[in-house]
Design a protein around this motif. Structure first.
Motif, PDB file in Angstrom:
ATOM      1  N   GLY A  21       0.829  -1.200   0.000  1.00  0.00           N
ATOM      2  CA  GLY A  21       0.000   0.000   0.000  1.00  0.00           C
ATOM      3  C   GLY A  21       0.862   1.247   0.000  1.00  0.00           C
ATOM      4  N   ARG A  42      -4.754   0.621   9.693  1.00  0.00           N
ATOM      5  CA  ARG A  42      -5.956  -0.072  10.162  1.00  0.00           C
ATOM      6  C   ARG A  42      -7.134   0.065   9.208  1.00  0.00           C
ATOM      7  N   THR A  43      -7.135   1.079   8.345  1.00  0.00           N
ATOM      8  CA  THR A  43      -8.328   1.352   7.551  1.00  0.00           C
ATOM      9  C   THR A  43      -8.184   1.122   6.049  1.00  0.00           C
ATOM     10  N   LEU A  44      -6.974   1.138   5.525  1.00  0.00           N
ATOM     11  CA  LEU A  44      -6.807   0.925   4.083  1.00  0.00           C
ATOM     12  C   LEU A  44      -7.123  -0.519   3.707  1.00  0.00           C
ATOM     13  N   ASN A  45      -7.680  -0.692   2.538  1.00  0.00           N
ATOM     14  CA  ASN A  45      -7.945  -2.029   2.023  1.00  0.00           C
ATOM     15  C   ASN A  45      -6.699  -2.494   1.267  1.00  0.00           C
ATOM     16  N   MET A  46      -5.875  -3.294   1.940  1.00  0.00           N
ATOM     17  CA  MET A  46      -4.635  -3.792   1.337  1.00  0.00           C
ATOM     18  C   MET A  46      -4.739  -5.305   1.178  1.00  0.00           C
ATOM     19  N   TRP A  49      -1.884  -7.748   5.437  1.00  0.00           N
ATOM     20  CA  TRP A  49      -1.576  -6.874   6.555  1.00  0.00           C
ATOM     21  C   TRP A  49      -0.094  -6.529   6.475  1.00  0.00           C
ATOM     22  N   LYS A  76      -4.722 -11.354   5.418  1.00  0.00           N
ATOM     23  CA  LYS A  76      -5.340 -10.591   4.340  1.00  0.00           C
ATOM     24  C   LYS A  76      -5.645  -9.164   4.730  1.00  0.00           C
ATOM     25  N   GLY A  77      -5.390  -8.784   5.941  1.00  0.00           N
ATOM     26  CA  GLY A  77      -5.640  -7.423   6.352  1.00  0.00           C
ATOM     27  C   GLY A  77      -6.225  -7.358   7.735  1.00  0.00           C
ATOM     28  N   PRO A  80     -12.393  -6.368  10.380  1.00  0.00           N
ATOM     29  CA  PRO A  80     -13.370  -5.280  10.152  1.00  0.00           C
ATOM     30  C   PRO A  80     -13.652  -4.493  11.420  1.00  0.00           C
TER      31      PRO A  80
END
Length: 80
Positions: A21, A42-46, A49, A76-77, A80
């Motif tokens: 990212g 914590r908030t970006l869709n990457m 992780w 995967k990140g 939610p």
């Protein structure tokens, strides 16, 4: 100041880095840039992780780099 925040994964075997990212943001100072980076982590869709973050100034000079806390239970990140 304008900074580029890169989030990346590292491979322990050879310390290879893969950027997962990248964001360009405005921050008042380095402390604000670090806070923004932690929020974005914590908030970006990457796709994964990130293990670490690097912050560069407008000239491309790295002004901060650090390891992010491990995120339990997913590759995967963030949850939610």
């Amino acid at each position: 100041m304008k900074v580029v925040i890169e989030f990346y994964r590292t491979r322990v075997a050879d310390d290879a880095h893969a950027v997962v990212g990248r964001e360009t943001v405005e921050a008042a100072d380095l402390d604000a840039a670090i806070e923004i980076a932690l929020l974005l982590a914590r908030t970006l869709n990457m796709p994964q992780w990130p293990d670490a973050v690097a912050i560069a100034d407008a000239d491309g000079t790295t002004i901060y780099s650090g390891v992010l806390a491990a995120q339990a239970g997913t590759d995967k990140g963030p949850p939610p």
